[in-house]
Scaffold this motif. Structure first.
Motif, mmCIF file in Angstrom:
data_model
loop_
_atom_site.group_PDB
_atom_site.id
_atom_site.type_symbol
_atom_site.label_atom_id
_atom_site.label_comp_id
_atom_site.label_asym_id
_atom_site.label_seq_id
_atom_site.Cartn_x
_atom_site.Cartn_y
_atom_site.Cartn_z
ATOM 1 N N PRO A 25 0.805 -1.227 0.000
ATOM 2 C CA PRO A 25 0.000 0.000 0.000
ATOM 3 C C PRO A 25 0.833 1.270 0.000
ATOM 4 N N ILE A 26 0.356 2.245 -0.775
ATOM 5 C CA ILE A 26 0.921 3.593 -0.777
ATOM 6 C C ILE A 26 0.001 4.451 0.087
ATOM 7 N N ILE A 27 0.486 4.838 1.262
ATOM 8 C CA ILE A 27 -0.379 5.531 2.219
ATOM 9 C C ILE A 27 0.348 6.753 2.787
ATOM 10 N N PRO A 28 -0.222 7.940 2.655
ATOM 11 C CA PRO A 28 0.373 9.114 3.300
ATOM 12 C C PRO A 28 0.361 8.945 4.820
ATOM 13 N N ILE A 29 1.237 9.676 5.503
ATOM 14 C CA ILE A 29 1.301 9.590 6.963
ATOM 15 C C ILE A 29 0.319 10.586 7.573
ATOM 16 N N TYR A 30 -0.717 10.062 8.195
ATOM 17 C CA TYR A 30 -1.698 10.899 8.875
ATOM 18 C C TYR A 30 -1.492 10.879 10.389
ATOM 19 N N VAL A 31 -0.912 9.799 10.879
ATOM 20 C CA VAL A 31 -0.697 9.629 12.315
ATOM 21 C C VAL A 31 0.742 9.181 12.528
ATOM 22 N N LYS A 32 1.487 9.891 13.384
ATOM 23 C CA LYS A 32 2.864 9.481 13.660
ATOM 24 C C LYS A 32 3.204 9.676 15.130
ATOM 25 N N GLU A 33 4.076 8.809 15.588
ATOM 26 C CA GLU A 33 4.494 8.831 16.983
ATOM 27 C C GLU A 33 5.850 9.515 17.103
ATOM 28 N N GLU A 34 5.990 10.427 18.073
ATOM 29 C CA GLU A 34 7.242 11.146 18.272
ATOM 30 C C GLU A 34 7.671 11.076 19.730
ATOM 31 N N GLU A 35 8.988 11.110 19.927
ATOM 32 C CA GLU A 35 9.529 11.113 21.290
ATOM 33 C C GLU A 35 9.232 12.444 21.975
ATOM 34 N N LEU A 36 8.891 12.390 23.250
ATOM 35 C CA LEU A 36 8.711 13.609 24.044
ATOM 36 C C LEU A 36 10.069 14.250 24.314
ATOM 37 N N PRO A 37 10.130 15.567 24.399
ATOM 38 C CA PRO A 37 11.417 16.262 24.593
ATOM 39 C C PRO A 37 12.173 15.798 25.832
ATOM 40 N N GLY A 65 12.221 12.829 27.067
ATOM 41 C CA GLY A 65 12.597 11.426 26.978
ATOM 42 C C GLY A 65 11.739 10.496 27.798
ATOM 43 N N SER A 66 10.626 10.990 28.324
ATOM 44 C CA SER A 66 9.803 10.176 29.205
ATOM 45 C C SER A 66 8.838 9.242 28.466
ATOM 46 N N GLY A 67 8.772 9.361 27.191
ATOM 47 C CA GLY A 67 7.837 8.538 26.434
ATOM 48 C C GLY A 67 7.606 9.148 25.064
ATOM 49 N N THR A 68 6.447 8.915 24.529
ATOM 50 C CA THR A 68 6.130 9.441 23.196
ATOM 51 C C THR A 68 4.753 10.071 23.185
ATOM 52 N N THR A 69 4.523 10.857 22.159
ATOM 53 C CA THR A 69 3.207 11.417 21.908
ATOM 54 C C THR A 69 2.829 11.077 20.469
ATOM 55 N N VAL A 70 1.563 11.149 20.181
ATOM 56 C CA VAL A 70 1.085 10.847 18.830
ATOM 57 C C VAL A 70 0.497 12.118 18.231
ATOM 58 N N LYS A 71 1.006 12.488 17.033
ATOM 59 C CA LYS A 71 0.519 13.668 16.341
ATOM 60 C C LYS A 71 -0.299 13.238 15.126
ATOM 61 N N CYS A 72 -1.473 13.846 14.976
ATOM 62 C CA CYS A 72 -2.405 13.460 13.917
ATOM 63 C C CYS A 72 -2.732 14.661 13.037
ATOM 64 N N ARG A 73 -3.012 14.394 11.783
ATOM 65 C CA ARG A 73 -3.535 15.425 10.885
ATOM 66 C C ARG A 73 -4.650 14.818 10.053
ATOM 67 N N ASN A 74 -5.598 15.656 9.647
ATOM 68 C CA ASN A 74 -6.693 15.147 8.827
ATOM 69 C C ASN A 74 -6.500 15.534 7.372
ATOM 70 N N TYR A 75 -7.481 15.208 6.529
ATOM 71 C CA TYR A 75 -7.381 15.449 5.090
ATOM 72 C C TYR A 75 -7.214 16.937 4.757
ATOM 73 N N ALA A 76 -7.762 17.824 5.622
ATOM 74 C CA ALA A 76 -7.718 19.263 5.360
ATOM 75 C C ALA A 76 -6.480 19.938 5.954
ATOM 76 N N GLY A 77 -5.586 19.156 6.564
ATOM 77 C CA GLY A 77 -4.358 19.702 7.119
ATOM 78 C C GLY A 77 -4.454 20.130 8.570
ATOM 79 N N LYS A 78 -5.621 19.967 9.200
ATOM 80 C CA LYS A 78 -5.752 20.300 10.619
ATOM 81 C C LYS A 78 -5.028 19.236 11.445
ATOM 82 N N THR A 79 -4.394 19.677 12.550
ATOM 83 C CA THR A 79 -3.604 18.749 13.356
ATOM 84 C C THR A 79 -4.060 18.759 14.806
#
Length: 393
Positions: free
Chosen positions: A348-360, A362-376
């Motif tokens: 599958p060719i799938i754009p990234i709408y949901v991605k996990e990033e490390e917290l500044p 180092g205590s864990g991660t957060t998940v950042k999401c965006r929708n089709y219209a670019g809202k996050t």
């Protein structure tokens, strides 16, 4: 032989007036099949601006166009999306530095010896029953066998293929393809489908791929549907690349097929100059879903000889997907895929709408999401090691 050639020429519609006056629904699909154009010169008085390719193009891949398909072609514009799909062109000449393969999907490596069964996945098989099509797509992924005498699927191969399906009880899903199974007579299909159902009761999903539905809609008859219903063919995937291919006649015959209780899916190839446009794809998939045909896959153009000029870059395919998801109804959005070289499978060719990033910190991660219209939005609760807040009484 001379009489045969004369008969074929006499039955072809060699002027625009004759083609415009032709009613595909007025005669049998077999007679229309016999009227196919097999050389670009036959279209010189039907279409303007026909590219005069030489025999080197024919040496690599034949030409075959039904009168119905020719009627859909713009009379003057060589960039017409229907003409681009079917008319031969010098653009098919090998491009320096472009790697092409006879079997880019590695099907022959997964073909069971002595059969036309491609057994790549544990519980499903591809059954290549025919090497013929009603009209030949210039980007065909199976040029190694389609409409080539050396690629013919012989009767004994079909028999051994059915034997293989019957003997392997783990096979639950059988897809008939080719070529096009609907180039067979109703009687031949009746036999093949009947033998699979009779001898392989373990097959739970029996389906077929056919572009002939779009290239020659009158192939769909009550008699054919009776055969398909009799043997519980559950699904037909057809292949449409542009809204111009969806006509009142196609809509009418699709209804006949659906009345036999058959699900329908749509496969599309992403083709440069044909449908690599967001508005074109939106319209195509909305019209498909209106007909009750579920958009299934959008394939990248395979790296087959003579098709390099159709290839749409990966980044553009991502943009096309982004132009569909959220902008048209969810059930009308297909999966965009690359068919991996050498038999890697559909990826599958799938754009990234949901991605996990490390917290500044180092205590864990957060998940950042965006929708089709670019809202996050940020959703830390989905991250790793996120501590839920405690509530005191």
């Amino acid at each position: 032989m001379l009489q045969t050639i004369e008969f074929n020429i006499q039955n072809k519609l060699l002027t625009r007036e004759a083609l415009d006056a032709y009613d595909p629904s007025a005669e049998s699909w077999q007679k229309q099949f016999a009227r196919r154009y097999t050389h670009h010169c036959e279209l010189n008085d039907v279409l303007n601006n026909v590219e005069n390719v030489d025999q080197t193009v024919y040496g690599k891949f034949a030409v075959s166009i039904t009168p119905y398909v020719a009627q859909l072609m713009d009379r003057d514009d060589p960039m017409c999306p229907i003409r681009l799909q079917y008319m031969p062109t010098f653009a098919e000449e090998t491009k320096p530095g472009f790697v092409t393969m006879l079997d880019q999907l590695g099907e022959e490596g997964d073909t069971v010896p002595g059969t036309s069964i491609v057994h790549r996945y544990p519980r499903r098989v591809l059954f290549l029953v025919s090497n013929a099509c009603a009209t030949l797509c210039r980007f065909c992924t199976r040029k190694r066998m389609v409409s080539q005498p050396t690629g013919s699927v012989h009767k004994d191969e079909i028999e051994r293929s059915i034997d293989y399906i019957a003997a392997n009880t783990q096979i639950q899903d059988v897809l008939l393809s080719g070529g096009d199974p609907l180039t067979f007579s109703d009687e031949r299909l009746d036999y093949i489908l009947g033998e699979i159902r009779r001898r392989a009761p373990h097959v739970r999903f029996l389906r077929m791929g056919s572009r002939m539905i779009v290239q020659l809609p009158t192939r769909i008859t009550p008699e054919l549907c009776a055969v398909l219903e009799k043997h519980r063919l559950q699904m037909v995937n057809t292949h449409i690349n542009h809204p111009k291919e969806i006509t009142p006649l196609l809509r009418e015959r699709v209804k006949v097929l659906q009345k036999a209780g058959i699900m329908m899916g749509l496969q599309t190839v992403c083709l440069k100059g044909v449908n690599d446009d967001v508005d074109v794809m939106r319209e195509l998939f909305l019209q498909a879903i209106e007909m009750g045909i579920r958009p299934y896959y959008v394939y990248s153009t395979d790296m087959v000889e003579g098709a390099h000029h159709f290839i749409v870059p990966y980044q553009r395919m991502l943009e096309l997907y982004e132009g569909l998801r959220g902008w048209i109804s969810g059930p009308a959005v297909p999966t965009f895929i690359v068919d991996g070289l050498g038999g890697l499978g559909k990826l599958p060719i799938i754009p990234i709408y949901v991605k996990e990033e490390e917290l500044p910190d180092g205590s864990g991660t957060t998940v950042k999401c965006r929708n089709y219209a670019g809202k996050t939005v940020e959703m830390p609760g989905l991250g790793r090691d996120y501590a839920l807040p405690t509530h005191s009484n």
